[in-house]
Each structure stands twice: as C-alpha cells, then as structure tokens.
Design an enzyme around this catalytic site. Structure first.
Site, PDB file in Angstrom:
ATOM      1  CG  ASP A  39      12.072  13.527   8.418  1.00  0.00           C
ATOM      2  OD1 ASP A  39      12.924  12.692   8.757  1.00  0.00           O
ATOM      3  OD2 ASP A  39      10.879  13.476   8.793  1.00  0.00           O
TER       4      ASP A  39
ATOM      5  CG  ASN B  87      -3.779   2.801   9.153  1.00  0.00           C
ATOM      6  OD1 ASN B  87      -4.324   2.640  10.247  1.00  0.00           O
ATOM      7  ND2 ASN B  87      -2.552   2.392   8.912  1.00  0.00           N
TER       8      ASN B  87
ATOM      9  CB  VAL C  39       4.475  10.606   6.651  1.00  0.00           C
ATOM     10  CG1 VAL C  39       2.966  10.529   6.687  1.00  0.00           C
ATOM     11  CG2 VAL C  39       4.969  11.751   7.514  1.00  0.00           C
ATOM     12  CG  ASP C  40       1.101   5.879  10.339  1.00  0.00           C
ATOM     13  OD1 ASP C  40       0.168   5.090  10.111  1.00  0.00           O
ATOM     14  OD2 ASP C  40       1.328   6.361  11.467  1.00  0.00           O
TER      15      ASP C  40
HETATM   16  N1  APR Z   1       8.195  13.661   6.114  1.00  0.00           N
HETATM   17  C1  APR Z   1       7.317  14.262   5.289  1.00  0.00           C
HETATM   18  N2  APR Z   1       6.629  13.613   4.335  1.00  0.00           N
HETATM   19  C2  APR Z   1       6.848  12.274   4.215  1.00  0.00           C
HETATM   20  C3  APR Z   1       7.744  11.573   5.046  1.00  0.00           C
HETATM   21  C4  APR Z   1       8.438  12.325   6.030  1.00  0.00           C
HETATM   22  N3  APR Z   1       9.309  11.759   6.872  1.00  0.00           N
HETATM   23  N4  APR Z   1       7.729  10.248   4.669  1.00  0.00           N
HETATM   24  C5  APR Z   1       6.868  10.161   3.627  1.00  0.00           C
HETATM   25  N5  APR Z   1       6.344  11.368   3.345  1.00  0.00           N
HETATM   26  C6  APR Z   1       5.389  11.754   2.310  1.00  0.00           C
HETATM   27  C7  APR Z   1       5.270  10.844   1.110  1.00  0.00           C
HETATM   28  O1  APR Z   1       6.349  11.071   0.214  1.00  0.00           O
HETATM   29  C8  APR Z   1       3.941  11.332   0.558  1.00  0.00           C
HETATM   30  O2  APR Z   1       4.153  12.506  -0.195  1.00  0.00           O
HETATM   31  O3  APR Z   1       4.099  11.734   2.883  1.00  0.00           O
HETATM   32  C9  APR Z   1       3.148  11.723   1.826  1.00  0.00           C
HETATM   33  C10 APR Z   1       2.029  10.771   2.189  1.00  0.00           C
HETATM   34  O4  APR Z   1       2.413   9.444   1.836  1.00  0.00           O
HETATM   35  P1  APR Z   1       2.112   8.191   2.811  1.00  0.00           P
HETATM   36  O5  APR Z   1       2.964   8.304   4.012  1.00  0.00           O
HETATM   37  O6  APR Z   1       2.208   6.955   1.976  1.00  0.00           O
HETATM   38  O7  APR Z   1       0.612   8.430   3.290  1.00  0.00           O
HETATM   39  P2  APR Z   1      -0.778   8.219   2.510  1.00  0.00           P
HETATM   40  O8  APR Z   1      -0.641   8.273   1.043  1.00  0.00           O
HETATM   41  O9  APR Z   1      -1.713   9.158   3.205  1.00  0.00           O
HETATM   42  O10 APR Z   1      -1.150   6.712   2.892  1.00  0.00           O
HETATM   43  C11 APR Z   1      -1.451   6.441   4.238  1.00  0.00           C
HETATM   44  O11 APR Z   1       0.123   4.650   4.310  1.00  0.00           O
HETATM   45  O12 APR Z   1       1.883   4.572   5.750  1.00  0.00           O
HETATM   46  C12 APR Z   1       0.604   4.113   5.545  1.00  0.00           C
HETATM   47  O13 APR Z   1      -0.279   3.811   7.752  1.00  0.00           O
HETATM   48  C13 APR Z   1      -0.337   4.622   6.596  1.00  0.00           C
HETATM   49  O14 APR Z   1      -2.100   3.199   5.862  1.00  0.00           O
HETATM   50  C14 APR Z   1      -1.640   4.538   5.864  1.00  0.00           C
HETATM   51  C15 APR Z   1      -1.260   4.957   4.446  1.00  0.00           C
END
Ligand code: APR
Length: 180
Positions: free
Chosen positions: A11, A25, A34-35
C-alpha cells in the site's frame, strides 16, 4: 551494485519515503483507487491544498505536502486514459514519471514511491504501462543523481509479478546504469 529501483507489493500510503506519487485526475480533487487511499491517509488538508492548484493537465504533475502521511510530499501525476494507444498515451504516461521525478528532485526528495499510474480506472494495459514506467525511470536516474531510491508499489500480486518480470528483462541495461 545496489539498484536504485525497488519493486514491492503493498500500500503506497504506508511507504516511508520522502515523496509518494498519486495517480490523480485533471481536477486534482480526489477520487477512487490510489487517489482515494492517499487522500484518506493524508487527511482533509491535502484536498484543501489541492483546491489551490487549479487542476493539472494529463501528462503533468503537481506537488503538495504530505500532511498526515509519513511522506513529506505527495506528487499528483495525471496519467492518460487508455483509448487504444493512438492518442499518445505512451508518451503522456512517460511524461508522468519524468515530471514526477523532476518535481521530487527540485524539492530535495531523495526517495520516491510510484503506484502503477493509469493501469486501474484509466485502463492502460499493465504490461506496456509497466515497461514505460521502468524504462522512463531508468533513463531519468542516469542524470538525476539526487534521487537515491525509487520504489514501485504494486497493489496486486499479479501487478507485482509483471513488474518483477519486466524489470528482470530490462535489468542487463539497468546493471550498466546501477549506481556506484
Ligand atoms: N497503493 C498502491 N497502489 C494502489 C493503491 C494503494 N493503496 N490503491 C490502488 N492502487 C493501484 C491500482 O491497483 C492500480 O494498479 O493503483 C493503480 C492505479 O489505479 P487507479 O488508482 O485506478 O488510478 P488510474 O488508473 O491512474 O486512474 C486514475 O482513478 O481514482 C481515480 O481520481 C482518480 O480519476 C482518477 C483515476
């Protein structure tokens, strides 16, 4: 020779580094994935600071404090949404890693953790995204002596295995780039 790059499963909010990168975003006002995890861990002041930034174009990044996170900084990188590969998604994803490392270096951050940008909600195929990420960071590390460690934090076991396998493939060149 010690590599500057480490790949772990975990994490990102728990990493003890100077800067963690958020897969944000263009609005920079939080979200899921992860956001959402980073905003929950950092607390409400993170969103307050993000509101002052006026958003961020795809392929670029912005830096804020880390607040309740152990990381001093959060670097919000806006990855491309996958649209089949014909809209410079690869270039924009590489820019996210380059811009994040540039901001980290400019702010004196020596250790930085990346999530797998754009490979969740933004549906960028993990294999090519991972190769872009590793190649771009390896290239940047050749000239960014201030960066001492880059940790790729994979959330799932399958992503971790893909990152490890891809890095093994790239490692011969990484050996040449390993630091003294
Ligand atoms: N730690 C590490 N990696 C994580 C965590 C965490 N706590 N939570 C999720 N991930 C991973 C996901 O499994 C994925 O491999 O982060 C990677 C990116 O996934 P997303 O968070 O969905 O990001 P992304 O694909 O870049 O999409 C961004 O999603 O959450 C919204 O606000 C964000 O609109 C933006 C979009």
């Amino acid at each position: 020779m010690k590599h500057k790059i480490q790949i772990i499963q975990g994490d990102i909010t728990q990493q003890k580094v100077d800067a963690i990168v958020n897969a944000a975003n263009t609005a920079l006002l939080g979200g899921g994935g992860v956001d959402g995890a980073i905003h929950r861990a950092a607390g409400p002041e993170l969103l307050q600071e993000c509101r002052t930034l006026g958003g961020c174009p795809t392929g670029e990044a912005r830096i804020t404090k880390g607040y309740r996170l152990s990381a001093k900084f959060v670097i919000h990188a806006v990855g491309p949404v996958w649209n089949g590969g014909g809209r410079n998604e690869a270039g924009l994803l590489a820019d996210c890693y380059r811009q994040s490392l540039k901001l980290a270096s400019e702010n004196g951050a020596k250790t930085i953790a990346f999530p797998s940008i754009s490979t969740g909600a933004y549906r960028f195929p993990i294999e090519s995204a991972c190769e872009i990420a590793l190649k771009t960071v390896l290239q940047c590390l050749e000239t960014m002596s201030g960066i001492e460690k880059v940790i790729f934090v994979c959330f799932s076991k399958s992503d971790y295995e893909i990152y490890q396998r891809t890095f093994e493939k790239l490692k011969p060149s990484a050996d040449k780039k390993a630091v003294q």
